[in-house]
Scaffold this active site. Structure first.
Site, PDB file in Angstrom:
ATOM      1  N   SER A 176       0.846  -1.192   0.000  1.00  0.00           N
ATOM      2  CA  SER A 176       0.000   0.000   0.000  1.00  0.00           C
ATOM      3  C   SER A 176       0.889   1.253   0.000  1.00  0.00           C
ATOM      4  CB  SER A 176      -0.949  -0.040   1.197  1.00  0.00           C
ATOM      5  OG  SER A 176      -1.894   0.995   1.134  1.00  0.00           O
ATOM      6  N   ASP A 213      -8.937  -4.464  -6.584  1.00  0.00           N
ATOM      7  CA  ASP A 213      -8.444  -3.278  -5.872  1.00  0.00           C
ATOM      8  C   ASP A 213      -8.839  -2.022  -6.650  1.00  0.00           C
ATOM      9  OD1 ASP A 213      -7.003  -1.276  -4.573  1.00  0.00           O
ATOM     10  OD2 ASP A 213      -5.194  -2.498  -4.359  1.00  0.00           O
ATOM     11  N   HIS A 225      -8.282  -3.923  -2.065  1.00  0.00           N
ATOM     12  CA  HIS A 225      -6.959  -3.427  -1.662  1.00  0.00           C
ATOM     13  C   HIS A 225      -6.432  -4.141  -0.421  1.00  0.00           C
ATOM     14  CE1 HIS A 225      -3.610  -0.688  -1.397  1.00  0.00           C
ATOM     15  NE2 HIS A 225      -3.955  -0.326  -0.173  1.00  0.00           N
TER      16      HIS A 225
END
Length: 370
Positions: A149, A316, A349
């Site tokens: 991330s 995502d 995600h």
């Protein structure tokens, strides 16, 4: 609001003054980190993990903190990141409220909390701070650098700013720049915090705290961290039982609403709003293209490592799969043996945190081949 520091945290005192990319400097700042495994005699078996926006450095349990960490199933003896072989470091990002110096920390010069006097924060600042920790531990080169991330951004910044710091890289659900959709979502999150009347230009306290603003910001985030596919499977259109609702007009009615409310309520008491603002904006600003006259592929090609794995989820929406594909393409352009892997995880995600069955094997295979 105070900081939230996990037991067993270790601390590195940053060089003082510590210069920030966009101007300003920090004095007597520190970085929180944790370690697992044992560094070998040649200091050649080290792995650095750079986390996302909200996690602390407690990625897994250890002797000084038996609580499970945020990546417990991925990190440990015999796990994909095998601490019987690797010496693993996880750093809490500069600007956070989980032990590293940030807006919720006290400024040693003024003896007051930094709040909005904290200098503008860039991803590159977190990168430089993390590498100070690595060098302080006697490590000249990492066997691998793992970022997920926001940490994927920080990892790329590390590789650009500190050539030869790592032999390999795993970028998980990361990106080389923020896309307009992601910037827009984070803009709304920051607006929710700033419009809370208790925010007071960052001068809130525990009695007058922008809880509503941070709660809404977190709800927006959680919606983008998962996928519509998962929401459908977990909640559908199921309504709450009558004892879970109240007579408030337009109040909670569906289970998905209740889930978001409960999740956000827990979060607001574990994260500082000003830190959220700073870290969020640092992600918007980051752009590898700045390192190659606006050409993102050329910017990635400047990175010199032997091997890389870019991995993400097709569901995502915050860091779309094409961004991991782009990372692999750019690294290959620079001569890296880079592999791209897109998984069909329904968790969006956040899949790298929960779909260990999907993400674990390719990470293990990559590290086993080093």
């Amino acid at each position: 609001m105070t900081e939230f520091i996990p037991p067993g945290s270790l601390f590195h005192a940053l060089s003082s003054p510590f210069a920030m990319k966009r101007g300003g400097q920090l004095h007597h700042a520190r970085i929180a980190y944790e370690t697992w495994g044992r560094l070998n005699a040649g200091a050649t078996n080290a792995i650095l993990i750079m986390p996302g926006l909200s996690p602390n450095a407690h990625a897994a349990h250890h002797d000084s903190n038996a609580e499970p960490g945020w990546w417990e199933s991925m990190l440990g003896p015999g796990k994909p990141i095998d601490t019987d072989r690797w010496f693993v470091i996880c750093v809490n990002s500069l600007g956070s409220c989980k032990g590293s110096t940030g807006p919720a920390s006290y400024n040693p010069i003024t003896q007051a909390m930094y709040r909005l006097d904290f200098p503008a924060l860039s991803i590159e600042d977190g990168a430089n701070a993390a590498i100070e920790v690595v060098h302080a531990l006697g490590i000249k080169q990492l066997a691998s650098l793992i970022g997920n991330s926001m940490g994927g951004m920080t990892a790329l910044a590390i590789l650009l700013l500190h050539p030869d710091i790592a032999r390999s890289h795993i970028n998980i659900s990361g990106s080389a720049q923020a896309l307009p959709f992601s910037i827009a979502i984070r803009s709304l999150q920051r607006e929710a915090i700033r419009l809370d009347p208790h925010w007071k230009q960052g001068h809130y306290d525990d009695t007058h705290y922008p809880e509503s603003g941070l709660r809404i910001a977190r709800k927006l985030g959680v919606i983008t961290y998962r996928s519509a596919l998962e929401w459908d499977g977990r909640f559908g259109r199921v309504r709450l039982d009558s004892d879970q609702t109240n007579d408030t007009p337009f109040g909670l009615e569906f289970q998905i609403e209740n889930y978001l409310e409960s999740h956000a309520h827990r979060f607001v008491h574990t994260f500082d709003p000003n830190c959220y603002l700073y870290l969020s904006r640092s992600m918007d600003w980051f752009d590898v293209a700045e390192y190659a006259n606006g050409d993102i592929i050329a910017g990635l090609a400047r990175i010199r490592i032997q091997r890389a794995l870019a991995i993400g989820s097709h569901t995502d929406i915050l860091f779309p799969i094409q961004q991991q594909q782009q990372i692999a393409e750019g690294l290959r352009r620079g001569g890296t043996h880079a592999t791209f892997l897109g998984l069909d995880s329904p968790q969006g995600h956040d899949a790298f945190l929960v779909d260990i069955a999907g993400f674990g094997p390719p990470v293990k295979e990559f590290l086993d081949e080093l």
